[in-house]
Motif scaffolding. Sequence first.
Motif, mmCIF file in Angstrom:
data_model
loop_
_atom_site.group_PDB
_atom_site.id
_atom_site.type_symbol
_atom_site.label_atom_id
_atom_site.label_comp_id
_atom_site.label_asym_id
_atom_site.label_seq_id
_atom_site.Cartn_x
_atom_site.Cartn_y
_atom_site.Cartn_z
ATOM 1 N N ASN A 1 6.900 20.550 -4.719
ATOM 2 C CA ASN A 1 6.573 19.599 -3.859
ATOM 3 C C ASN A 1 7.133 18.123 -4.444
ATOM 4 O OD1 ASN A 1 5.797 20.962 -1.179
ATOM 5 N ND2 ASN A 1 3.711 21.035 -2.579
ATOM 6 N N MET A 2 6.857 18.138 -5.632
ATOM 7 C CA MET A 2 7.430 16.813 -6.844
ATOM 8 C C MET A 2 8.436 16.509 -5.640
ATOM 9 S SD MET A 2 6.747 14.481 -8.215
ATOM 10 C CE MET A 2 5.823 15.009 -10.072
ATOM 11 N N PRO A 3 9.655 16.975 -5.925
ATOM 12 C CA PRO A 3 10.716 16.026 -5.625
ATOM 13 C C PRO A 3 10.475 15.426 -4.103
ATOM 14 C CG PRO A 3 11.114 18.136 -6.487
ATOM 15 C CD PRO A 3 9.718 18.803 -6.030
ATOM 16 N N GLY A 4 10.039 15.980 -3.411
ATOM 17 C CA GLY A 4 10.213 15.227 -2.126
ATOM 18 C C GLY A 4 8.944 13.712 -2.125
ATOM 19 N N TYR A 5 8.027 13.977 -3.624
ATOM 20 C CA TYR A 5 7.271 13.159 -3.745
ATOM 21 C C TYR A 5 8.047 11.633 -4.138
ATOM 22 C CZ TYR A 5 3.060 16.138 -2.759
ATOM 23 O OH TYR A 5 2.030 16.860 -2.287
ATOM 24 N N LEU A 6 9.018 11.632 -4.894
ATOM 25 C CA LEU A 6 9.825 11.282 -5.737
ATOM 26 C C LEU A 6 10.363 11.017 -4.595
ATOM 27 C CD1 LEU A 6 10.883 13.351 -9.134
ATOM 28 C CD2 LEU A 6 9.252 11.524 -8.625
ATOM 29 N N SER A 7 11.219 11.759 -3.963
ATOM 30 C CA SER A 7 12.018 10.596 -2.279
ATOM 31 C C SER A 7 11.541 10.123 -1.766
ATOM 32 C CB SER A 7 13.095 12.029 -1.931
ATOM 33 O OG SER A 7 13.677 12.053 -1.064
ATOM 34 N N ASN A 8 10.004 10.066 -1.428
ATOM 35 C CA ASN A 8 9.011 9.337 -0.229
ATOM 36 C C ASN A 8 8.966 7.807 -1.521
ATOM 37 O OD1 ASN A 8 9.495 11.283 1.575
ATOM 38 N ND2 ASN A 8 6.914 11.558 0.407
ATOM 39 N N LEU A 9 8.845 7.946 -3.202
ATOM 40 C CA LEU A 9 8.651 6.955 -3.562
ATOM 41 C C LEU A 9 9.586 5.966 -3.627
ATOM 42 C CD1 LEU A 9 6.916 5.074 -5.208
ATOM 43 C CD2 LEU A 9 7.712 6.690 -7.217
ATOM 44 N N GLY A 10 10.668 6.596 -3.949
ATOM 45 C CA GLY A 10 12.037 5.873 -3.760
ATOM 46 C C GLY A 10 12.489 5.409 -1.939
ATOM 47 N N GLY B 1 1.041 -0.773 0.099
ATOM 48 C CA GLY B 1 0.140 -0.434 -0.352
ATOM 49 C C GLY B 1 1.262 1.234 -0.130
ATOM 50 N N ALA B 2 1.677 1.336 0.803
ATOM 51 C CA ALA B 2 3.054 2.509 1.148
ATOM 52 C C ALA B 2 3.752 2.224 -0.528
ATOM 53 C CB ALA B 2 3.941 1.826 1.382
ATOM 54 N N VAL B 3 3.808 1.410 -0.998
ATOM 55 C CA VAL B 3 4.399 2.010 -2.358
ATOM 56 C C VAL B 3 3.541 2.596 -4.128
ATOM 57 C CG1 VAL B 3 5.282 0.976 -4.446
ATOM 58 C CG2 VAL B 3 5.591 0.043 -2.501
ATOM 59 N N GLU B 4 1.944 1.928 -3.536
ATOM 60 C CA GLU B 4 0.966 1.677 -4.626
ATOM 61 C C GLU B 4 0.757 3.132 -3.863
ATOM 62 O OE1 GLU B 4 -1.987 2.721 -7.308
ATOM 63 O OE2 GLU B 4 -0.704 1.389 -7.480
ATOM 64 N N PHE B 5 0.649 4.206 -2.810
ATOM 65 C CA PHE B 5 -0.004 5.422 -2.452
ATOM 66 C C PHE B 5 0.851 6.271 -3.272
ATOM 67 C CE2 PHE B 5 -2.990 2.982 0.014
ATOM 68 C CZ PHE B 5 -4.299 3.594 -0.681
ATOM 69 N N ALA B 6 2.096 6.429 -2.883
ATOM 70 C CA ALA B 6 3.312 6.753 -2.843
ATOM 71 C C ALA B 6 3.633 7.559 -4.769
ATOM 72 C CB ALA B 6 4.377 6.288 -2.473
ATOM 73 N N LYS B 7 3.130 6.147 -5.418
ATOM 74 C CA LYS B 7 3.533 6.032 -6.878
ATOM 75 C C LYS B 7 1.719 7.253 -7.117
ATOM 76 C CE LYS B 7 5.073 1.999 -8.336
ATOM 77 N NZ LYS B 7 5.539 0.450 -8.936
ATOM 78 N N GLN B 8 0.550 6.648 -6.637
ATOM 79 C CA GLN B 8 -0.595 7.841 -7.161
ATOM 80 C C GLN B 8 0.103 9.248 -6.591
ATOM 81 O OE1 GLN B 8 -3.682 6.746 -5.600
ATOM 82 N NE2 GLN B 8 -3.751 4.630 -5.340
ATOM 83 N N THR B 9 0.912 9.314 -5.561
ATOM 84 C CA THR B 9 1.189 10.335 -5.542
ATOM 85 C C THR B 9 1.898 11.328 -6.217
ATOM 86 O OG1 THR B 9 1.246 10.300 -2.877
ATOM 87 C CG2 THR B 9 2.278 11.984 -3.476
ATOM 88 N N VAL B 10 2.844 10.782 -6.637
ATOM 89 C CA VAL B 10 3.446 11.247 -8.236
ATOM 90 C C VAL B 10 2.961 11.655 -8.527
ATOM 91 C CG1 VAL B 10 5.043 10.741 -9.698
ATOM 92 C CG2 VAL B 10 5.596 9.867 -6.865
ATOM 93 N N ARG B 11 1.739 11.046 -9.756
ATOM 94 C CA ARG B 11 1.027 11.301 -10.524
ATOM 95 C C ARG B 11 -0.154 12.205 -10.407
ATOM 96 N NH1 ARG B 11 0.884 5.332 -10.570
ATOM 97 N NH2 ARG B 11 -1.617 5.281 -9.345
ATOM 98 N N SER B 12 -0.276 12.231 -9.410
ATOM 99 C CA SER B 12 -1.385 13.609 -8.466
ATOM 100 C C SER B 12 -0.543 14.637 -8.269
ATOM 101 C CB SER B 12 -2.191 13.410 -7.019
ATOM 102 O OG SER B 12 -2.694 12.031 -7.142
ATOM 103 N N ALA B 13 0.957 15.109 -8.845
ATOM 104 C CA ALA B 13 1.523 16.102 -8.323
ATOM 105 C C ALA B 13 1.862 16.338 -9.827
ATOM 106 C CB ALA B 13 2.181 15.789 -7.276
ATOM 107 N N VAL B 14 1.360 16.330 -10.722
ATOM 108 C CA VAL B 14 2.146 16.463 -12.226
ATOM 109 C C VAL B 14 1.924 17.893 -11.858
ATOM 110 C CG1 VAL B 14 2.024 14.790 -13.122
ATOM 111 C CG2 VAL B 14 -0.409 16.579 -12.835
ATOM 112 N N ARG B 15 1.363 18.982 -11.939
ATOM 113 C CA ARG B 15 0.567 20.118 -11.957
ATOM 114 C C ARG B 15 1.848 20.611 -10.536
ATOM 115 N NH1 ARG B 15 -3.597 18.987 -14.486
ATOM 116 N NH2 ARG B 15 -5.200 19.201 -13.365
ATOM 117 N N ASP B 16 2.663 20.148 -10.153
ATOM 118 C CA ASP B 16 2.793 20.842 -8.566
ATOM 119 C C ASP B 16 4.689 20.292 -8.229
ATOM 120 O OD1 ASP B 16 3.099 21.609 -6.017
ATOM 121 O OD2 ASP B 16 2.431 19.908 -4.895
ATOM 122 N N PRO B 17 5.212 21.315 -9.521
ATOM 123 C CA PRO B 17 6.240 21.521 -9.447
ATOM 124 C C PRO B 17 7.886 20.834 -7.907
ATOM 125 C CG PRO B 17 6.161 23.151 -10.550
ATOM 126 C CD PRO B 17 4.817 22.434 -10.090
#
Length: 954
Positions: free
Chosen positions: A238-247, A220-236
Amino acid sequence: MELFPALTACLAEVYATGNPALVLEPGVVEEARHLAGSRDADPGIDPVGARHVLGWFHWFRYQALPQGRCQEALDQARSYFLEYFVYEGTKQLPEELRVELAMKATLSAYEHQRRTLAAPDPLSVEVGVRLWTRIAEALAEYGDMQALCLMGLSTMLQVRCRLTGDLEDLDEAIRASREAVALCRESGDDKGPVAGALSTLSTALRDRFGLAGALGDLEGAVEFAKQTVRSAVRDPENMPGYLSNLGTVLTIRFERTGAPADLDEAIQVDRLAVETTSEGHPDRAARLSNLSFALQRRYTSTADPRDLDEAIASSRQAVAATDPHHRDWTTRLAVLGSGLRRRYERTAGARDGDEAIQIAERVAQATGERQPDSASRLHELGVSLVARYRNTRDLADVVRASEAFAAAVDAENAPASARIQSAGIAAGLIEPLDTSRAAALLEQAVRLLPEVTPRRLLRSDKQYALSDFTGLAGDAAALALSDTATSPEQRGRRALSLLESGRTVLLSQMLDNRGSLADLHPDLAARFTALRDRLDRDDASDLSSDSASGGLQKSEDRVALARELAAVLGEIRSRKGFESFGLPPSLPELLPEAARGPVVSFSVSSYRSDALLLTADGVQVLPLPGLEPESLNARVGAFHAALVATTDPEQDRGIAQAVLAETLEWLWDTVAEPVLNALGYGSAPENGADWPHIWWAPGGLLGLLPLHAAGRHTEDGVRHRRSVMDRVISSYTPTVRALRHAREREAAVPSVPSSLIVAMPTTPGLPGGGRLAHVPAEVETLRTLLPNPLVLDQPTRARVLDQLPRHTIAHFACHGANDPADPSRSRLILHDHQAAPLTVAALAPIDLNHARLAYLSACDTALSTAAGLLDEAIHLTSAFQLAGYAHVVGTLWAIDDEIAVEIAEDFYAGIHDEPTGGLDFGSAARALHHATRTQRDLYPRTPSLWAAHVHAGA
């Protein structure tokens, strides 16, 4: 307030009369001014209560004053009420101001959260949790705002859990985050706030996985992290933080599942997160540290030094950019230290080794002893010191390392798995100098094992958690036997208690919850049974088919069910006579099980190996110096390779049988003969005498060899061969506790005997139709020997599970399959085995009250070869024991179907009771013994044909 009687009396009268003008009286106004000036200075005044009183005073003034003169009073009321709200919430506040105050309080909450996240302490975190809780409650009808508040609450609950290790905080954080995500999506905004809510949910699930180990949480953590990145495409921003969490969550999933693609993707997104974060950005350090974490994990997999060098460089940048007072400073420093330690292990560079130890010491000192991370950080210090010792041979490092590992074991709020790992290493370091202390550490580790497998986890997660600790019970027992601080009898009892606690953890947990409920109130018994069975069914569906998976929702369901079950258990134990219900039996409660015959348990360890002989006189310790782990491992490997060769037309079957015979002779010389001699069974029983009966509880690797068949079976001209089969009747039990359970079931009120015969002469999906040529003859024989037989035509899993509760006897004549990777997937192969296999896990929910005998005439039904779970005895035979069968006949390897028919026929003839014409189930072990011995006498040089069958149970 008592210090201001006029003011408090006035407010009470306003409440009673509804006349706000009363607050305009000069005496009242004067007391209010006095209270406002002294509320924070006078120790006799409750400052929070004073704010409440002053708020109501000004609120009534606002109502009493004419238009144009009331604004100041309203502003004062808002100010005092806001301060009060921060401390006490919305209770006893004007209804008209509640939402407004909650909105204003969000600014205070965000500022408080910002300060707390930088340097959290228990008090500030507690204030943050309470504040966000109050605001969220007040804004329950304002979805967008409530979602933001719930995200804040989830964040503070996560921080509190990192300080205390309380899983309930994470459960609540996940609930709050889920609600926040739902509210964001209901508002139709699937891009902005929802990304933050998804990210908060992902980190909460990640943290809960770290403490509890449910794979569903990590998925679930992986799936929601990926959804986060997809939902933040127009949020440059915060995007780096979301990418780091996904990593980070991808790296953790690699550690759990070993999928290289996860790690490569993690490093890719971590690098992108760093590249898109500007120099000097406050979060750049976190992203550099996450990248280092992923690179180090890839280094451990590939040994590419370039990954390690880059990891260390990234960590140095992260540490340099972090204030030492920041909450994540120790985490980033720890990542750097582990990288340096790994490079030191590769290159032996003294500078790296010394710096790694200095960092590990600094991190351990900076981590509070009650924080969940304390054990892992002390463990890292110990590992770093051991690494330096291997190069320098400085004994001071060993002493310091052992102290660090021992301290990790005592970290009560840390995950049990981390504490157990440290205990094993600490004991190994300490044992040469202080056996008593080493023994105490391993005993502590064994007692922690049930915490690794809480009911909230699915069966697959529990198995994974236990797989790192195979052999722990044997090591603990060995050190307990070497601890000369106690008497020999005490040492034996302590060792047996450790073997009972540290083996078959999963089986024992299920047995403990299957005690008698006969005298319990029916409603309470029904609630307990429903919850227990629901959890057991989830375990079954987790592993009963190849397509099943745990999933996040199932994890969430189990959290709630396990919590409810614990509450019901508490209620049951509050009732007279049920104080110990669901708790493991004490050793004194188990000792009487030797009344029918000795129970022999084994401790095989690099420290020492022994047999523990439980008899009516107590526990006797028999050292077995020839039973070394290395030689046992070699013998087991050769034995099972020879078993395969006996059915391979391209190999020399005669040589293979000779290897089997040689192994049985070694087993006799090394294990069985010393045990039998110590028990007084030095020769065969006299003609007409009752045969003595032994129950073997081998555990671990020794369970892969047929102790009941140990001996020299090819000796010519010897009337009484030197073999177990010629001196005693043998049965098997995973533990004494399991034997006690089987005997309790045996003593249950019997029902009218009836028999279920499950036969598969041919099997769809197997080569050659899986033809078992002699099964039809076996079925015809059984029809005449078994009471009220029902033969299932084309048996399926559903039909078998439906019929099992209706019959006292279940006989299976079919193929069986051991799953070497996951023993819970070992199965009896029925008509629908490809879609719905009858696995060990599928049998877990079954609890039969009147079952007596299960005869598994199939291959490998008492075999479990998964290396990490050898102490768990997970196989079909133990599964049928758990289901309620007091007697189970299983097999240790693939059997010949023609010989199987003959053994089955002799067995059932042997339990036939001539006086009553019925079956004597108590004779099951004796009947199998004589049936097997008959085949041995026919084929003494072919052990593969007759040594596989075993009796388990009462």
